[in-house]
Scaffold this active site. Structure first.
Site, mmCIF file in Angstrom:
data_model
loop_
_atom_site.group_PDB
_atom_site.id
_atom_site.type_symbol
_atom_site.label_atom_id
_atom_site.label_comp_id
_atom_site.label_asym_id
_atom_site.label_seq_id
_atom_site.Cartn_x
_atom_site.Cartn_y
_atom_site.Cartn_z
ATOM 1 N N ARG A 50 0.852 -1.198 0.000
ATOM 2 C CA ARG A 50 0.000 0.000 0.000
ATOM 3 C C ARG A 50 0.884 1.243 0.000
ATOM 4 O O ARG A 50 0.608 2.229 -0.657
ATOM 5 C CB ARG A 50 -0.958 0.014 1.202
ATOM 6 N N TYR A 102 -17.108 16.494 -14.564
ATOM 7 C CA TYR A 102 -17.445 15.071 -14.663
ATOM 8 C C TYR A 102 -18.437 14.679 -13.553
ATOM 9 O O TYR A 102 -18.289 15.109 -12.401
ATOM 10 C CB TYR A 102 -16.150 14.244 -14.559
ATOM 11 N N ASP A 174 -8.182 18.203 -14.419
ATOM 12 C CA ASP A 174 -8.509 16.857 -14.908
ATOM 13 C C ASP A 174 -8.103 16.825 -16.382
ATOM 14 O O ASP A 174 -8.732 17.465 -17.221
ATOM 15 C CB ASP A 174 -10.019 16.607 -14.733
ATOM 16 N N LYS A 199 -9.307 5.697 -19.379
ATOM 17 C CA LYS A 199 -9.602 6.153 -20.735
ATOM 18 C C LYS A 199 -8.360 6.019 -21.626
ATOM 19 O O LYS A 199 -7.920 4.919 -21.854
ATOM 20 C CB LYS A 199 -10.140 7.593 -20.676
HETATM 21 C C1 LIG Z 1 -14.117 8.745 -16.566
HETATM 22 C C2 LIG Z 1 -13.742 10.079 -16.052
HETATM 23 C C3 LIG Z 1 -13.484 10.290 -14.689
HETATM 24 C C4 LIG Z 1 -13.658 9.206 -13.647
HETATM 25 O O1 LIG Z 1 -12.712 8.193 -13.781
HETATM 26 P P1 LIG Z 1 -12.987 6.658 -13.360
HETATM 27 O O2 LIG Z 1 -11.749 5.979 -13.793
HETATM 28 O O3 LIG Z 1 -14.220 6.212 -14.078
HETATM 29 O O4 LIG Z 1 -13.191 6.635 -11.890
HETATM 30 C C5 LIG Z 1 -13.075 11.559 -14.297
HETATM 31 N N1 LIG Z 1 -12.947 12.563 -15.175
HETATM 32 C C6 LIG Z 1 -13.199 12.399 -16.489
HETATM 33 C C7 LIG Z 1 -13.047 13.555 -17.412
HETATM 34 C C8 LIG Z 1 -13.602 11.152 -16.970
HETATM 35 O O5 LIG Z 1 -13.877 11.008 -18.265
#
Ligand SMILES: *Cc1c(COP(=O)(O)O)cnc(C)c1O
Length: 395
Positions: A50, A102, A174, A199
């Site tokens: 961890r 998001y 983000d 993604k």
């Molecule tokens: C998918 C997404 C998230 C969340 O991520 P997870 O891996 O699904 O927890 C946050 N910000 C954006 C822009 C996203 O497309």
């Protein structure tokens, strides 16, 4: 020397590491929760996974280097990364957050962090005056997501970072939609970069993961403390998969972005399409800013058809993309935001956010763009035929 390498070289150098013990060309998957200590008095670098694991660390070092930060952190999901980052705040603190943030980030702020007396103001971050007006004496973070989802609005990272710095707050960005291939927020003045690595960084719709990169040692120490304290770390095998995904990130996202632009241009020529949202096209309101702060418009676009029926017909007739939530994979992904990513908004809230009932989002994959365009041509022809019948029958 290393600083003179271009991004794609750096990407490979940081993700391929020859194992000194065996010569293996890849970082081993260290499936070990605990680590033997040499003797009673001498403890090694690792003790418990961890707190640190060599496979996860290789990934964390790679993303830190690619984003130009001082330290990277791998989390169990994008939301785990984002939630852990918000725990840098304390009771009584305030955050300025984009209205079209998001959905998961919206949820953590409005339904979890609010219980810990962390408050927030939602603003249109593309409007710098609105951002500045929302800052209060207790504001600790200005949060940015650019381009935004699903209408691809562009926020000026440098300008927001300057506002934040002037008020003694941090800027979190983000960077999921752009990845460090196209946009590096720390170089534009941000303090912390966050990713849903689920993604583009994973790229194959096979891992759920999150990454964070801190721009300063001080912030890195605080985030490391939280990563270890909260324990929302990324597993070892998934860390390895992300390292593998990273190696091809540059070629994947560039190819997808090139195709996205071609598809956006094609969609613009069709009468069935009311609006195309793609920040890489000159007509987009954020295109000049996008060109200044990012290298491309990216691989995601949205487009608006007349209504829900048209969107349904399009989805039923488009045969190449998968119809799903998520984005950033080798396969093109078509999604319907009103019922998928933005289903939690009321009809009125959706209208305010510009999410019309005919809106579709497309994450462009690695299929041949000509094939994709032909597929969408057929789907739009079907939309037109259906519309004709509807008009004729007086529905
Ligand atoms: C998918 C997404 C998230 C969340 O991520 P997870 O891996 O699904 O927890 C946050 N910000 C954006 C822009 C996203 O497309």
């Amino acid at each position: 020397m290393a600083d003179t390498f271009s991004f794609s070289t750096k990407l490979i150098r940081k993700t391929v590491a020859v194992d000194p013990q065996t010569g293996a060309a890849n970082v081993p998957i260290y499936l070990s929760s605990t680590f033997h200590q040499k003797d009673f008095d001498h403890y090694g670098k690792y003790d418990y996974s961890r707190s640190g694991n060599p496979t996860r660390e290789a990934l964390e070092e790679a993303i830190a280097s690619l984003e130009g930060g001082v330290r990277g952190f791998a989390f169990a999901s994008g939301m785990a990364a984002i939630s852990s980052a918000f725990l840098l705040l304390s009771a009584g603190d305030h955050a300025v957050v984009p209205k079209n943030v998001y959905g998961g980030t919206f949820r953590i702020l409005t339904q979890v962090l609010n219980r810990f007396a962390i408050s927030y103001t939602f603003v249109d971050t593309t409007d710098l005056e609105e951002v500045e007006r929302a800052v209060r004496p207790n504001t600790k973070v200005i949060y940015v997501e650019t381009p935004s989802n699903p209408t691809l609005k562009v926020t000026d990272i440098r300008a927001v970072s300057e506002i934040a710095r002037a008020h003694g707050c941090l800027t979190f960005v983000d960077n999921t939609f752009m990845t460090p291939v196209f946009q590096r927020p720390l170089e534009l003045g941000a303090d912390l970069v966050l990713h849903s690595a689920t993604k583009f960084i994973s790229g194959h719709s096979d891992v759920v993961a999150g990454l964070a990169v801190a721009g300063s040692e001080e912030l890195a120490d605080r985030l490391y403390f939280l990563q270890n304290a909260m324990g929302a770390i990324l597993g070892v095998q998934d860390s390895w998969l992300l390292l593998r995904g990273l190696k091809t990130l540059d070629v994947r996202i560039r190819k997808s972005a090139q195709s996205a632009r071609m598809i956006a241009e094609f969609l613009k020529t069709r009468r069935e399409v009311r609006t195309v949202y793609y920040p890489g096209l000159p007509g987009h309101p954020g295109s000049a800013l996008q060109a200044r702060q990012a290298e491309s418009g990216g691989a995601v676009l949205s487009f608006e058809l007349k209504n829900e029926t048209c969107a349904r017909t399009f989805v039923d007739h488009a045969s190449l993309p998968v119809f799903a939530v998520s984005l950033g994979a080798v396969e093109s992904i078509l999604s319907y935001p009103p019922r998928m990513s933005h289903a939690e908004l009321s009809g009125e809230e959706r209208v305010k956010a510009g999410i019309a009932s005919g809106l579709l989002r497309l994450s462009v994959g690695l299929e041949d763009p000509g094939d994709l365009i032909r597929d969408f041509q057929d789907a739009l022809d079907a939309v037109r035929e259906k519309e004709k019948l509807t008009v004729r029958s007086g529905e």
